[in-house]
Design a protein around this motif. Structure first.
Motif, PDB file in Angstrom:
ATOM      1  N   ILE A   1      -5.318   1.642 -15.565  1.00 53.50           N
ATOM      2  CA  ILE A   1      -6.627   2.027 -15.006  1.00 53.50           C
ATOM      3  C   ILE A   1      -6.637   3.501 -14.617  1.00 53.50           C
ATOM      4  O   ILE A   1      -7.591   4.225 -14.921  1.00 53.50           O
ATOM      5  CB  ILE A   1      -6.992   1.109 -13.813  1.00 53.50           C
ATOM      6  CG1 ILE A   1      -7.248  -0.313 -14.322  1.00 53.50           C
ATOM      7  CG2 ILE A   1      -8.212   1.648 -13.069  1.00 53.50           C
ATOM      8  CD1 ILE A   1      -7.584  -1.331 -13.248  1.00 53.50           C
ATOM      9  N   TYR A   2      -5.568   3.958 -13.938  1.00 58.83           N
ATOM     10  CA  TYR A   2      -5.525   5.385 -13.568  1.00 58.83           C
ATOM     11  C   TYR A   2      -5.666   6.254 -14.821  1.00 58.83           C
ATOM     12  O   TYR A   2      -6.333   7.284 -14.813  1.00 58.83           O
ATOM     13  CB  TYR A   2      -4.197   5.734 -12.873  1.00 58.83           C
ATOM     14  CG  TYR A   2      -4.130   5.292 -11.417  1.00 58.83           C
ATOM     15  CD1 TYR A   2      -5.012   5.816 -10.474  1.00 58.83           C
ATOM     16  CD2 TYR A   2      -3.174   4.384 -10.977  1.00 58.83           C
ATOM     17  CE1 TYR A   2      -4.937   5.428  -9.142  1.00 58.83           C
ATOM     18  CE2 TYR A   2      -3.101   3.990  -9.648  1.00 58.83           C
ATOM     19  CZ  TYR A   2      -3.987   4.513  -8.737  1.00 58.83           C
ATOM     20  OH  TYR A   2      -3.930   4.128  -7.419  1.00 58.83           O
ATOM     21  N   ALA A   3      -5.005   5.837 -15.905  1.00 52.41           N
ATOM     22  CA  ALA A   3      -5.015   6.671 -17.120  1.00 52.41           C
ATOM     23  C   ALA A   3      -6.302   6.510 -17.915  1.00 52.41           C
ATOM     24  O   ALA A   3      -6.811   7.473 -18.489  1.00 52.41           O
ATOM     25  CB  ALA A   3      -3.821   6.312 -17.993  1.00 52.41           C
TER      26      ALA A   3
ATOM     27  N   SER B   1      -7.344  -0.514  -5.208  1.00 50.24           N
ATOM     28  CA  SER B   1      -7.325  -0.417  -3.743  1.00 50.24           C
ATOM     29  C   SER B   1      -7.158  -1.762  -3.060  1.00 50.24           C
ATOM     30  O   SER B   1      -7.492  -2.804  -3.624  1.00 50.24           O
ATOM     31  CB  SER B   1      -8.668   0.182  -3.309  1.00 50.24           C
ATOM     32  OG  SER B   1      -8.784   0.187  -1.922  1.00 50.24           O
ATOM     33  N   ARG B   2      -6.686  -1.701  -1.824  1.00 56.43           N
ATOM     34  CA  ARG B   2      -6.812  -2.854  -0.946  1.00 56.43           C
ATOM     35  C   ARG B   2      -8.302  -3.078  -0.715  1.00 56.43           C
ATOM     36  O   ARG B   2      -9.059  -2.110  -0.576  1.00 56.43           O
ATOM     37  CB  ARG B   2      -6.181  -2.551   0.426  1.00 56.43           C
ATOM     38  CG  ARG B   2      -4.693  -2.491   0.443  1.00 56.43           C
ATOM     39  CD  ARG B   2      -4.170  -2.256   1.863  1.00 56.43           C
ATOM     40  NE  ARG B   2      -4.421  -0.917   2.353  1.00 56.43           N
ATOM     41  CZ  ARG B   2      -5.154  -0.620   3.431  1.00 56.43           C
ATOM     42  NH1 ARG B   2      -5.731  -1.577   4.135  1.00 56.43           N
ATOM     43  NH2 ARG B   2      -5.319   0.627   3.822  1.00 56.43           N
ATOM     44  N   PHE B   3      -8.744  -4.360  -0.685  1.00 58.32           N
ATOM     45  CA  PHE B   3     -10.138  -4.630  -0.316  1.00 58.32           C
ATOM     46  C   PHE B   3     -10.205  -4.579   1.209  1.00 58.32           C
ATOM     47  O   PHE B   3      -9.795  -5.506   1.892  1.00 58.32           O
ATOM     48  CB  PHE B   3     -10.585  -6.009  -0.826  1.00 58.32           C
ATOM     49  CG  PHE B   3     -10.741  -6.103  -2.325  1.00 58.32           C
ATOM     50  CD1 PHE B   3     -10.824  -4.962  -3.116  1.00 58.32           C
ATOM     51  CD2 PHE B   3     -10.839  -7.345  -2.944  1.00 58.32           C
ATOM     52  CE1 PHE B   3     -10.974  -5.050  -4.501  1.00 58.32           C
ATOM     53  CE2 PHE B   3     -10.993  -7.450  -4.323  1.00 58.32           C
ATOM     54  CZ  PHE B   3     -11.059  -6.299  -5.108  1.00 58.32           C
TER      55      PHE B   3
ATOM     56  N   GLY C   1       0.835  -1.212   0.000  1.00 55.45           N
ATOM     57  CA  GLY C   1       0.000   0.000   0.000  1.00 55.45           C
ATOM     58  C   GLY C   1       0.861   1.249   0.000  1.00 55.45           C
ATOM     59  O   GLY C   1       2.079   1.195  -0.277  1.00 55.45           O
ATOM     60  N   GLY C   2       0.230   2.382   0.349  1.00 60.45           N
ATOM     61  CA  GLY C   2       0.886   3.680   0.240  1.00 60.45           C
ATOM     62  C   GLY C   2       2.104   3.859   1.134  1.00 60.45           C
ATOM     63  O   GLY C   2       2.989   4.671   0.826  1.00 60.45           O
ATOM     64  N   LEU C   3       2.183   3.112   2.234  1.00 60.70           N
ATOM     65  CA  LEU C   3       3.358   3.199   3.114  1.00 60.70           C
ATOM     66  C   LEU C   3       4.640   2.977   2.299  1.00 60.70           C
ATOM     67  O   LEU C   3       5.636   3.700   2.456  1.00 60.70           O
ATOM     68  CB  LEU C   3       3.228   2.147   4.231  1.00 60.70           C
ATOM     69  CG  LEU C   3       4.461   1.892   5.090  1.00 60.70           C
ATOM     70  CD1 LEU C   3       4.840   3.130   5.893  1.00 60.70           C
ATOM     71  CD2 LEU C   3       4.214   0.716   6.044  1.00 60.70           C
TER      72      LEU C   3
HETATM   73  P1  ADP Z   1      -3.376   2.503   1.374  1.00 55.84           P
HETATM   74  O1  ADP Z   1      -1.964   2.719   1.705  1.00 55.84           O
HETATM   75  O2  ADP Z   1      -4.309   2.735   2.495  1.00 55.84           O
HETATM   76  O3  ADP Z   1      -3.629   1.181   0.730  1.00 55.84           O
HETATM   77  P2  ADP Z   1      -3.000   4.696  -0.526  1.00 55.84           P
HETATM   78  O4  ADP Z   1      -3.973   5.402  -1.386  1.00 55.84           O
HETATM   79  O5  ADP Z   1      -2.143   5.519   0.342  1.00 55.84           O
HETATM   80  O6  ADP Z   1      -3.816   3.612   0.288  1.00 55.84           O
HETATM   81  O7  ADP Z   1      -1.980   3.871  -1.414  1.00 55.84           O
HETATM   82  C1  ADP Z   1      -2.372   2.770  -2.163  1.00 55.84           C
HETATM   83  C2  ADP Z   1      -1.254   2.452  -3.130  1.00 55.84           C
HETATM   84  O8  ADP Z   1      -1.304   1.065  -3.469  1.00 55.84           O
HETATM   85  C3  ADP Z   1      -1.400   3.214  -4.439  1.00 55.84           C
HETATM   86  O9  ADP Z   1      -0.110   3.405  -4.987  1.00 55.84           O
HETATM   87  C4  ADP Z   1      -2.208   2.217  -5.289  1.00 55.84           C
HETATM   88  O10 ADP Z   1      -2.033   2.433  -6.663  1.00 55.84           O
HETATM   89  C5  ADP Z   1      -1.598   0.903  -4.854  1.00 55.84           C
HETATM   90  N1  ADP Z   1      -2.471  -0.282  -4.988  1.00 55.84           N
HETATM   91  C6  ADP Z   1      -3.462  -0.668  -4.147  1.00 55.84           C
HETATM   92  N2  ADP Z   1      -4.010  -1.822  -4.565  1.00 55.84           N
HETATM   93  C7  ADP Z   1      -3.361  -2.169  -5.698  1.00 55.84           C
HETATM   94  C8  ADP Z   1      -3.472  -3.278  -6.612  1.00 55.84           C
HETATM   95  N3  ADP Z   1      -4.362  -4.243  -6.428  1.00 55.84           N
HETATM   96  N4  ADP Z   1      -2.632  -3.313  -7.665  1.00 55.84           N
HETATM   97  C9  ADP Z   1      -1.713  -2.325  -7.852  1.00 55.84           C
HETATM   98  N5  ADP Z   1      -1.566  -1.267  -7.040  1.00 55.84           N
HETATM   99  C10 ADP Z   1      -2.369  -1.191  -5.972  1.00 55.84           C
END
Ligand code: ADP
Ligand code: GLC
Length: 490
Positions: free
Chosen positions: A370-372, A306-308, A17-19
């Motif tokens: 997906i972002y794009a 996102s994380r589920f 995740g974002g960490l």
């Molecule tokens: P969190 O850290 O709470 O999960 P953030 O928005 O801070 O949320 O960061 C999420 C990061 O993880 C982003 O860079 C996002 O693109 C990435 N991410 C989350 N799930 C996936 C996934 N299934 N595949 C690729 N990247 C993912």
């Protein structure tokens, strides 16, 4: 300054995740500002030692876990070729297929042992390597014991005469709370240290509380979240944070614009830029094809990466999919984690194959596409310490639709409420408000000029680390000054 960044994850080596994004990016800016910054993380087996050219250092080290001696090695690699990254290697703890748990989102039963070991190993490693940090910057619960070791077991250790600790909370929902009777001796503390103003937390041993109580400065990842966690959204930690009120700072995360850049991103079907966003439409076409949607090229594409996890507001997303039955509105979701969320989303994909596509995996390349390729990005989070996904979406001219909480409130400016809007913000956490915002966004999407303006505002937003790194330097300096003063008087 000598700065050691300690974390359980760091891009590009390992990320859940974002960490990982923060820990892999902030050091580059600290380095640019002249600091000797180094990073230390566990050597999970998912980290490819060959790809990253990791070398084993010649140290033979051990720490004590309860009565057991645990031996470990340090591997070294580099971030950007000039930032040393140390990896704590021990197969018993880190040779797993996942980072924190298995593919079904179930945490490993020995996570307590794994991160007690990691915290102790960090302390021993820097001593062996003779790297004397001015600042040890700890992140999230996995590193929470380090400030406690510095102030308790290593309080009179001359090696740390000039070292202060910074403790950053990325998510207060994960605290690392364990049975006290076994954890206190396992971690090497005495029962003297297990008092309510010290390590004890509602009859448990809690890593995050240890971090908050013993660190020099506490920070978290957005100004709004800093307020929220002290006022009811602290998952029980409010009372502890109260004792550190004047030492808590909210510093907004940035993103790495050299990595998240539609102009140079080679994952995309076509590149586009702030100056010319036209080709974004080709990315949407590509995404629609990847999803096997028929006739979707002109539809309103909503996405989520996102994380589920309940944190991310999947109850609202599920509700919205059920309520919005318009073949011209597509939902594309990439993620993994919680099994209930996963199964419900897969069920909805079966039920509405024309409008719903779920990718149940972690996939960095697909995330870029997906972002794009989407028009709007869904982030109805229940709470959100900072959030990077909405910032990444902005960088790709994709419009976030968000709940007004934490870092989302600090970074997304509502279409109707701001002079330079970059998204849609609802402030009552409910399916109704979310669905209403999506429908409203769809209306604006159909007004080509209004949407274009919104896209231009979004893609021009700049949440760089340049500003935030200065704020981190400021708190590092506050911690340093205090340390110098306390050393003089000791
Ligand atoms: P969190 O850290 O709470 O999960 P953030 O928005 O801070 O949320 O960061 C999420 C990061 O993880 C982003 O860079 C996002 O693109 C990435 N991410 C989350 N799930 C996936 C996934 N299934 N595949 C690729 N990247 C993912
Ligand atoms: C956490 C939070 C997220 C934040 C990230 C990086 O995982 O959930 O909001 O952006 O840490 O600080």
């Amino acid at each position: 300054m000598n700065i050691l960044m300690v974390s359980s994850e760091c891009v590009p080596f390992v990320k859940t995740g974002g960490l990982a994004d923060v820990v892999g990016t902030l050091p580059k800016y600290l380095k640019k500002n002249g600091h000797d910054v180094r990073i230390i993380i566990p050597k999970y087996s998912v980290i490819d030692g060959v790809k990253y050219n990791l070398k084993t250092l010649p140290y033979r080290l051990a720490v004590r876990l309860g009565k057991e001696e645990i031996y470990f090695r340090i591997k070294q690699g580099f971030l950007d070729e000039n930032i040393p990254v140390y990896f704590i290697e021990n197969m018993r703890f880190f040779d797993r297929s996942g980072v924190y748990g298995d593919d079904n989102g179930i945490g490993y039963g020995d996570n307590r042992e794994r991160y007690i070991f990691f915290c102790k190993a960090v302390i021993e490693s820097i001593k062996a390597m003779l790297f004397v940090p001015d600042i040890i910057h700890c992140n999230d619960w996995h590193t929470g014991l380090i400030p406690a070791y510095l102030k308790i077991t290593n309080a009179y250790d001359g090696f740390f005469w000039k070292t202060s600790a910074i403790y950053t909370i990325h998510n207060i929902a994960f605290q690392g709370s364990f049975d006290a009777a076994t954890s206190v001796p396992l971690a090497g503390f005495s029962w003297e240290d297990y008092k309510s103003d010290k390590l004890e937390f509602y009859n448990t041993f809690n890593f995050m509380k240890a971090g908050i109580v013993y660190t020099d400065i506490v920070s978290t990842v957005s100004p709004t979240y800093a307020k929220e966690i002290q006022a009811g959204f602290g998952n029980g930690m409010e009372v502890v944070l109260k004792t550190r009120k004047s030492d808590i700072y909210g510093i907004l995360n940035g993103i790495d614009y050299s990595y998240w850049n539609p102009e140079t991103d080679n994952n995309l079907a076509a590149n586009y830029s702030k100056q010319n966003i036209e080709n974004k439409i080709l990315c949407r076409k590509d995404l629609i094809e990847i999803c096997n949607f028929e006739n979707g090229n002109n539809s309103f594409v909503l996405s989520c990466v996102s994380r589920f996890d309940n944190q991310k507001g999947f109850d609202l997303i599920i509700d919205a999919i059920n309520r919005i039955q318009n073949t011209n509105i597509k939902f594309i979701i990439l993620g993994s984690g919680d099994r209930y969320i996963r199964d419900t989303l897969l069920y909805l994909q079966n039920k509405y194959p024309e409008t719903v596509k779920i990718f149940n995996k972690y996939d960095e390349n697909l995330a870029h596409k997906i972002y794009a390729g989407s028009d709007a990005f869904l982030m109805p989070s229940h709470f959100e310490p900072c959030g990077l996904s909405q910032l990444i979406a902005l960088a790709y001219g994709t419009i976030p639709i968000v709940n007004k909480t934490g870092g989302l409130a600090d970074t997304i400016y509502d279409f109707d409420k701001s002079k330079t809007p970059n998204g849609f913000v609802f402030d009552l956490y409910s399916g109704e408000s979310f669905v209403e915002k999506i429908k409203y966004a769809y209306k604006i999407f159909n007004d080509k000029t209004a949407w274009k303006n919104l896209q231009n505002n979004a893609i021009k937003c700049s949440f760089t680390w340049d500003k935030s790194v200065k704020e981190y330097e400021k708190i590092y300096n506050i911690a340093l000054k205090r340390k110098i003063n306390s050393t003089i008087y000791r």
